[in-house]
Design a protein around this motif. Structure first.
Motif, PDB file in Angstrom:
ATOM      1  N   GLY A 142       0.544   8.269  -8.653  1.00 46.36           N
ATOM      2  CA  GLY A 142      -0.135   7.777  -9.851  1.00 46.36           C
ATOM      3  C   GLY A 142       0.141   6.313 -10.127  1.00 46.36           C
ATOM      4  O   GLY A 142      -0.665   5.626 -10.763  1.00 46.36           O
ATOM      5  N   LEU A 143       1.279   5.833  -9.639  1.00 42.73           N
ATOM      6  CA  LEU A 143       1.652   4.421  -9.812  1.00 42.73           C
ATOM      7  C   LEU A 143       1.237   3.578  -8.603  1.00 42.73           C
ATOM      8  O   LEU A 143       1.606   2.413  -8.506  1.00 42.73           O
ATOM      9  N   ASN A 144       0.483   4.184  -7.681  1.00 39.41           N
ATOM     10  CA  ASN A 144       0.028   3.520  -6.450  1.00 39.41           C
ATOM     11  C   ASN A 144       1.189   3.081  -5.566  1.00 39.41           C
ATOM     12  O   ASN A 144       1.062   2.134  -4.796  1.00 39.41           O
ATOM     13  N   ALA A 151       5.714   7.840  -2.451  1.00 39.61           N
ATOM     14  CA  ALA A 151       5.120   9.174  -2.589  1.00 39.61           C
ATOM     15  C   ALA A 151       5.223   9.942  -1.275  1.00 39.61           C
ATOM     16  O   ALA A 151       5.558  11.139  -1.276  1.00 39.61           O
ATOM     17  N   VAL A 152       4.955   9.268  -0.170  1.00 33.04           N
ATOM     18  CA  VAL A 152       5.074   9.912   1.143  1.00 33.04           C
ATOM     19  C   VAL A 152       6.513  10.357   1.378  1.00 33.04           C
ATOM     20  O   VAL A 152       6.773  11.484   1.812  1.00 33.04           O
ATOM     21  N   ASP A 153       7.479   9.485   1.076  1.00 33.90           N
ATOM     22  CA  ASP A 153       8.888   9.834   1.284  1.00 33.90           C
ATOM     23  C   ASP A 153       9.285  11.082   0.494  1.00 33.90           C
ATOM     24  O   ASP A 153       9.933  11.984   1.016  1.00 33.90           O
ATOM     25  N   ALA A 186      -4.300   7.965   0.906  1.00 31.50           N
ATOM     26  CA  ALA A 186      -4.388   6.762   0.081  1.00 31.50           C
ATOM     27  C   ALA A 186      -3.990   5.533   0.890  1.00 31.50           C
ATOM     28  O   ALA A 186      -4.620   4.474   0.782  1.00 31.50           O
ATOM     29  N   LEU A 187      -2.966   5.666   1.713  1.00 33.26           N
ATOM     30  CA  LEU A 187      -2.565   4.547   2.562  1.00 33.26           C
ATOM     31  C   LEU A 187      -3.664   4.194   3.554  1.00 33.26           C
ATOM     32  O   LEU A 187      -3.907   3.025   3.831  1.00 33.26           O
ATOM     33  N   LYS A 235      -1.328  -5.725   1.156  1.00 36.86           N
ATOM     34  CA  LYS A 235      -1.307  -5.115   2.482  1.00 36.86           C
ATOM     35  C   LYS A 235      -0.002  -5.444   3.192  1.00 36.86           C
ATOM     36  O   LYS A 235       0.621  -4.571   3.808  1.00 36.86           O
ATOM     37  N   ASP A 236       0.433  -6.710   3.106  1.00 38.26           N
ATOM     38  CA  ASP A 236       1.687  -7.109   3.739  1.00 38.26           C
ATOM     39  C   ASP A 236       2.864  -6.337   3.148  1.00 38.26           C
ATOM     40  O   ASP A 236       3.765  -5.904   3.866  1.00 38.26           O
ATOM     41  N   GLN A 237       2.838  -6.157   1.826  1.00 38.47           N
ATOM     42  CA  GLN A 237       3.905  -5.411   1.160  1.00 38.47           C
ATOM     43  C   GLN A 237       3.890  -3.950   1.621  1.00 38.47           C
ATOM     44  O   GLN A 237       4.939  -3.393   1.944  1.00 38.47           O
ATOM     45  N   TYR A 238       2.716  -3.322   1.654  1.00 38.73           N
ATOM     46  CA  TYR A 238       2.627  -1.937   2.117  1.00 38.73           C
ATOM     47  C   TYR A 238       3.078  -1.824   3.571  1.00 38.73           C
ATOM     48  O   TYR A 238       3.771  -0.873   3.940  1.00 38.73           O
ATOM     49  N   SER A 239       2.676  -2.782   4.398  1.00 37.75           N
ATOM     50  CA  SER A 239       3.070  -2.734   5.809  1.00 37.75           C
ATOM     51  C   SER A 239       4.584  -2.831   5.957  1.00 37.75           C
ATOM     52  O   SER A 239       5.187  -2.089   6.744  1.00 37.75           O
ATOM     53  N   ALA A 240       5.201  -3.741   5.209  1.00 34.79           N
ATOM     54  CA  ALA A 240       6.658  -3.880   5.263  1.00 34.79           C
ATOM     55  C   ALA A 240       7.341  -2.603   4.788  1.00 34.79           C
ATOM     56  O   ALA A 240       8.302  -2.125   5.403  1.00 34.79           O
ATOM     57  N   CYS A 241       6.834  -2.016   3.703  1.00 34.33           N
ATOM     58  CA  CYS A 241       7.411  -0.763   3.191  1.00 34.33           C
ATOM     59  C   CYS A 241       7.211   0.372   4.179  1.00 34.33           C
ATOM     60  O   CYS A 241       8.106   1.194   4.382  1.00 34.33           O
TER      61      CYS A 241
END
Length: 172
Positions: free
Chosen positions: A52-54, A59-61, A86-87, A103-109
């Motif tokens: 819900g917080l994107n 969420a996956v973890d 969602a990813l 996108k860079d932040q999501y990729s790093a995470c």
């Protein structure tokens, strides 16, 4: 006055979640997990807050943890599928500067999460990544494809856990 139990904290989190106060609910579920870290429902609920917080990586973890604790808990699997989907739907081309940063932040995470997963997988092989079926589809895609056939067969031909998993995959 006594300290709240994990169940009480979960119930408080549920009230906040229904009000779409994901930050407040997240806090309650996190407190509950500190008291009962073997409860798949708490991890699945916290995964829903992260979603819900994107915060899809988180969420996956948590959804993975829920499915590790209770592999038969359908809601854990549906939360995992929703977060992974969602990813996958994040834009890939013609990104604005803000989207590129995201996108860079999501990729790093994601890379950090996968690295944590490899360490966890070495300790516990049940945490291995979800693999694709022979036809290249992920488990929830296979379930979604099975639903019309199961629906035609009727409820006596399949178990409730199968029907629930297919229902979640088909209608989400």
């Amino acid at each position: 006055m006594s300290e709240p139990t994990a169940t009480q904290l979960k119930d408080e989190g549920n009230v906040l979640f229904r009000k779409q106060d994901y930050v407040g609910a997240l806090s309650k579920y996190t407190e509950a997990i500190a008291l009962d870290d073997e409860n798949a429902v708490l991890y699945a609920n916290r995964a829903a807050c992260y979603h819900g917080l994107n915060r899809y990586i988180d969420a996956v973890d948590d959804a993975k943890m829920a499915t590790k604790i209770d592999p038969g808990y359908a809601k854990g699997w549906s939360r995992l599928a929703a977060s992974r989907d969602a990813l996958d739907t994040l834009p890939k081309t013609n990104l604005s500067p803000a989207e590129q940063r995201q996108k860079d932040q999501y990729s790093a995470c994601l890379n950090a999460s996968q690295a944590r997963g490899k360490v966890s997988e070495a300790r516990d092989p049940r945490l291995a990544p979800i693999s694709k079926a022979d036809d290249g589809n992920l488990p929830w895609q296979v379930a979604r494809a099975m639903f019309p056939e199961l629906e035609k067969a009727g409820p006596k031909k399949f178990t409730s856990s199968v029907s629930l998993a297919c229902y979640v995959a088909y209608y989400r």
